[in-house]
Design an enzyme around this catalytic site. Structure first.
Site, short mmCIF file in Angstrom:
data_model
loop_
_atom_site.label_atom_id
_atom_site.label_comp_id
_atom_site.label_asym_id
_atom_site.label_seq_id
_atom_site.Cartn_x
_atom_site.Cartn_y
_atom_site.Cartn_z
N HIS A 109 -25.96 -21.60 -33.47
CA HIS A 109 -24.77 -21.35 -32.68
C HIS A 109 -25.07 -20.92 -31.26
O HIS A 109 -24.42 -21.35 -30.31
CB HIS A 109 -23.92 -20.29 -33.38
CG HIS A 109 -22.50 -20.68 -33.35
ND1 HIS A 109 -21.93 -21.48 -34.31
CD2 HIS A 109 -21.55 -20.45 -32.43
CE1 HIS A 109 -20.67 -21.70 -33.99
NE2 HIS A 109 -20.42 -21.08 -32.86
N GLU A 112 -18.61 -34.65 -41.75
CA GLU A 112 -19.93 -34.04 -41.59
C GLU A 112 -20.59 -33.75 -42.93
O GLU A 112 -21.74 -33.36 -43.00
CB GLU A 112 -19.84 -32.78 -40.73
CG GLU A 112 -18.79 -31.78 -41.17
CD GLU A 112 -18.66 -30.60 -40.21
OE1 GLU A 112 -19.53 -30.41 -39.35
OE2 GLU A 112 -17.67 -29.86 -40.33
N ASP A 139 -24.05 -31.55 -38.58
CA ASP A 139 -24.11 -31.27 -40.01
C ASP A 139 -24.36 -32.52 -40.83
O ASP A 139 -25.07 -32.49 -41.83
CB ASP A 139 -22.82 -30.58 -40.48
CG ASP A 139 -22.87 -29.09 -40.19
OD1 ASP A 139 -23.90 -28.47 -40.50
OD2 ASP A 139 -21.90 -28.55 -39.63
N CYS A 175 -18.38 -35.72 -32.20
CA CYS A 175 -18.41 -34.48 -31.42
C CYS A 175 -19.68 -33.69 -31.66
O CYS A 175 -19.83 -32.58 -31.16
CB CYS A 175 -17.19 -33.62 -31.72
SG CYS A 175 -17.14 -33.04 -33.42
C1 PEP Z 1 -21.28 -30.80 -36.17
O1 PEP Z 1 -21.60 -30.38 -37.29
O2 PEP Z 1 -21.74 -31.85 -35.67
C2 PEP Z 1 -20.34 -30.05 -35.33
C3 PEP Z 1 -19.90 -30.55 -34.20
O3 PEP Z 1 -19.96 -28.82 -35.76
P1 PEP Z 1 -20.86 -27.49 -35.65
O4 PEP Z 1 -22.07 -27.86 -34.83
O5 PEP Z 1 -20.02 -26.46 -34.99
O6 PEP Z 1 -21.18 -27.20 -37.07
MG MG Z 2 -20.46 -28.84 -38.26
#
Ligand code: PEP
Ligand code: MG
Length: 754
Positions: free
Chosen positions: A362, A603, A627, A674
């Protein structure tokens, strides 16, 4: 054996340089195996030689002099095979090579075990015996286990030594450390090391300028602790049985004794900071007690450790001061937290270096969102010794350079200037569409999670937020934000971007994102209670969030809602039911809530295989490649040990993405990406070729990706994609994309790497 192993590793970690560590290893191993000789050879890759670095049993004059060509002798055999060589009678073995200077003629029993770290042989741990002796299977496993542990400690010690060399002559050189990708970009600045309030065994060493002041800080902590212990002892006298209360007296005695206090003071005088000096002293004394035969005395080791921790807490309490950050801060830490990052004024924060974690953690996402270069997973970084040093963070080659030489420093500054020039040069693309030379268009949106980056995106002409990670607001508080509070947050985000769409993702906590006030302790958090699973199990929290989003959309209807981690039809159905319920409640309260667009993140692999049905239930899907890659490849996105295996260009991930796009097309619904791959030029090329409708990425990558898209023909990109899909692995696929981009005159983008 296990106990001995643990002790040896602990002892080594307390040493300050490589030769001290190696000398300790040979002495301890020789004693543990009751053998005549123990030596360590290290690989000198520059000269292709195994160098005798430490020995207990051979002539000490041979250290540094005995050099075997790679592959020579039984030692060379163990290194080249990368496996143990255990022979009863060495001179009778065809690979045996006699080296006069070691005085080893009379030795017969031989065992050599390679020391390997991340597939690289660092050296060989050797034991020898005068008589013929085949080392037992137990002894062999002991050495193998020890060698595996030592590999980490040795590279730590090597780096510590590298730092000392730099200290001796600041101009003489530069130390490079490799990590795993955090956030792209280059930065140079002054290291500011941050520490979590931590346990004694995790305290690193750190150089200090003023040992006198540090000693007095330590003495004050001891005095305060003594006073506290006496107070406790008196209070307890009335409450506890004599035996229990005696503990405090024992602690007080330990503190009054010379060894613990003086040992620490001596280490402080030698230049280590008080917590580091305390750790080394306490571990040394605790070890002495651990080895005692008397069970009562052995138990006292725990008391010493406990007392050490109490003193450490005291020292750390004092440290809670407001930090002064230099204008070009490079934040360095064992594991940097989101709040530590946000503690630095953003205009001063130039780079990040974290010992653990990877680019999809994160804090890395946050760094990337803010455009701060970062390198993670530098497993053997003695972070504590870096404070105040000049550091260059190279998020492209994924290296950290400590005290760059003047020439290198110039080189970095030049690259930083070039990069700024490239960004400036791309500004004219700001208001132009992301359209290929042959007229294929897609939307480019920004990923966000803070007001600051939504505003920055809006000011840069970005027309939409493709992923707003709502959980960041939850992290920065000490409790769940209520409905009013959340409504204010979402209203603000929607207002900044209005009239362009904002995709607000519902809470995605769990996994690597535990909330400080909502503890989820799991063995396997990424496969556990995270994302939509938490929201569905806590409908109160979920509905509060949904209501807040919907209320914000009454004034600003540019809202879309995105559910994370959807893995089944029933999960999506439940989430949609709760959303409808929240909408109805608000309408019953008299609010004219518009019906928002709703999407799911794809994901979890199961969603890929059910895409045809899932997509019919929503308005759009957004592929979370971070993910999806982790779950398809079974590679933890935060684990730097397996980071090399983590690549969204793996053919399996690309095939899954193609399947989702196909599902979207069949249903006439838009599909976006994304995850981080949207901002990577090679990946974005393929995603565009596959036909995604939108890419959402960090603001810092957006113009570069737009430039790439505007410089290529989709037909050509599709041909490259077709070739790439014939290849076996991610590395070959990346190479294929990069060669194409290079041919299109986009080589400046390629430095951006993976
Ligand atoms: C992902 O998993 O690609 C995503 C955009 O969500 P996060 O990175 O917040 O898990
Ligand atoms: Mg994710």
């Amino acid at each position: 054996m296990l106990e001995i192993l643990r002790r040896i590793v602990q002892d080594i970690n307390a040493t300050r340089d490589l030769s001290e560590a190696l000398n300790l290893i040979v002495v301890e191993v020789k004693a543990a195996l009751h053998t005549d000789v123990c030596s360590v050879y290290m690989n000198d890759y520059a000269r292709g030689e195994h160098v005798l670095m430490a020995t207990d049993g051979l002539r000490s004059g041979a250290v540094g002099k005995v050099r075997l060509k790679f592959g020579q002798g039984l030692t060379g055999l163990a290194a080249s095979r990368a496996e143990p060589v255990n022979v009863e009678d060495a001179p009778a073995h065809p690979a045996f090579r006699y080296v006069a200077v070691t005085g080893e003629a009379p030795f017969h029993g031989f065992i050599g075990v390679p020391i390997i770290r991340r597939r690289k042989v660092l050296g060989v741990l050797v034991a020898q015996q005068r008589e013929q002796r085949k080392y037992t299977a137990d002894e062999e496993s002991f050495l193998v286990t020890l060698a595996a542990q030592l590999a980490g400690s040795i590279s730590q010690a090597e780096i510590r030594q590298g730092l000392e060399r730099l200290d001796d002559n600041a101009l003489s050189g530069t130390l490079f450390l490799e990590g795993v990708a955090g956030a792209r970009g280059l930065a140079i600045g002054e290291a500011v090391v941050v520490f979590p309030a931590t346990t004694l065994d995790r305290i690193p060493d750190k150089d200090i300028e003023d040992p006198e002041a540090e000693a007095s800080r330590f003495r004050q902590a001891v005095a305060a602790e003594l006073a506290e212990l006496q107070r406790l002892s008196e209070r307890m006298r009335r409450l506890l049985a004599a035996g229990d209360q005696a503990l405090f007296d024992a602690y007080a005695m330990l503190l009054s004794s010379d060894s613990l206090v003086n040992g620490t003071l001596e280490r402080i005088a030698a230049g280590n900071w008080a917590p580091g000096a305390l750790r080394a002293t306490v571990l040394e004394y605790a070890n002495i007690f651990t080895e005692m035969d008397d069970p009562y005395l052995r138990e006292r080791a725990a008391d010493i450790l406990d007392l050490g921790q109490r003193l450490l807490d005291r020292l750390q309490e004092e440290q809670v001061i407001t930090r002064q950050y230099p204008d070009n801060t490079i934040l360095v830490g064992e594991e940097i937290s989101v709040s530590q990052l946000l503690d630095v004024p953003l205009e001063k924060l130039k780079g990040l270096v974290s010992v653990s974690g990877t680019g999809t953690s994160h804090v890395a996402l946050l760094a990337r969102g803010l455009g701060i270069p970062a390198v993670f997973g530098i497993g053997s970084l003695p972070s504590g010794r870096l404070n105040g040093r000049e550091i260059a963070v190279d998020g492209y080659t994924v290296r950290v350079c400590i005290q760059p030489s003047p020439a290198l420093r110039q080189e970095y500054l030049k690259l930083i200037a070039e990069e700024a020039k490239l960004s400036r040069g791309l500004q004219h693309l700001r208001d132009l569409p992301a359209e290929t030379l042959d007229g294929h268009r897609l939307d480019l949106h920004a990923n966000s999670g803070l007001f600051a980056d939504v505003a920055a995106a809006r000011n840069s002409g970005v027309r939409g937020v493709g992923l707003y990670r709502s959980e960041l607001h939850f992290f920065l508080r000490d409790r769940f934000p209520g409905e009013e509070e959340q409504t204010t947050i979402y209203t603000r985000v929607l207002r900044i971007m209005e009239p362009y769409p904002v995709v607000l993702r519902t809470l995605d906590v769990g996994g690597d994102k535990p909330l400080p006030y909502f503890s989820i302790n799991e063995q396997n958090p990424f496969l556990g209670w995270r994302g939509i699973r938490v929201s569905l199990d806590q409908p109160d929290l979920f509905k509060t969030q949904l209501r807040a989003m919907l209320r914000a959309s009454v004034v600003y209807p540019n809202l879309a809602i995105l559910f994370p981690m959807i893995g089944s039809i029933s999960e999506l159905r439940e989430a949609l039911d709760l959303l409808r319920c929240a909408e109805t409640e608000l309408r019953e309260d008299g609010l004219s809530v518009p019906t928002p667009r709703v999407g799911i993140m794809v994901e979890v692999p199961s969603a890929v295989y059910q895409i045809d049905r899932l997509i019919r239930m929503v308005d759009f899907v957004s592929i979370g490649s971070n993910d999806l890659t982790q779950y398809l490849l079974a590679v933890d996105r935060n684990n730097d040990r397996v980071a090399k295996l983590y690549d969204p260009l793996h053919p399996a991930v690309l095939t899954a993405i193609q399947q989702v796009i196909k599902g979207g097309r069949a249903a006439g619904k838009p599909v976006g990406v994304c995850g981080e791959m949207a901002g990577d030029p090679a990946s974005a090329l393929f995603l565009m070729a596959m036909g995604v409708d939108s890419l959402s990425m960090n603001l810092g990558s957006l113009l570069k990706i737009k430039w790439m898209i505007r410089s290529v023909r989709r037909t050509a990109a599709r041909e490259v994609l077709a070739q790439a899909m014939q290849l076996d692995d991610a590395a070959a696929i990346r190479e294929c994309a990069n060669t194409f981009l290079d041919q299109q005159g986009l080589s400046e983008l390629l430095r951006v790497g993976k």
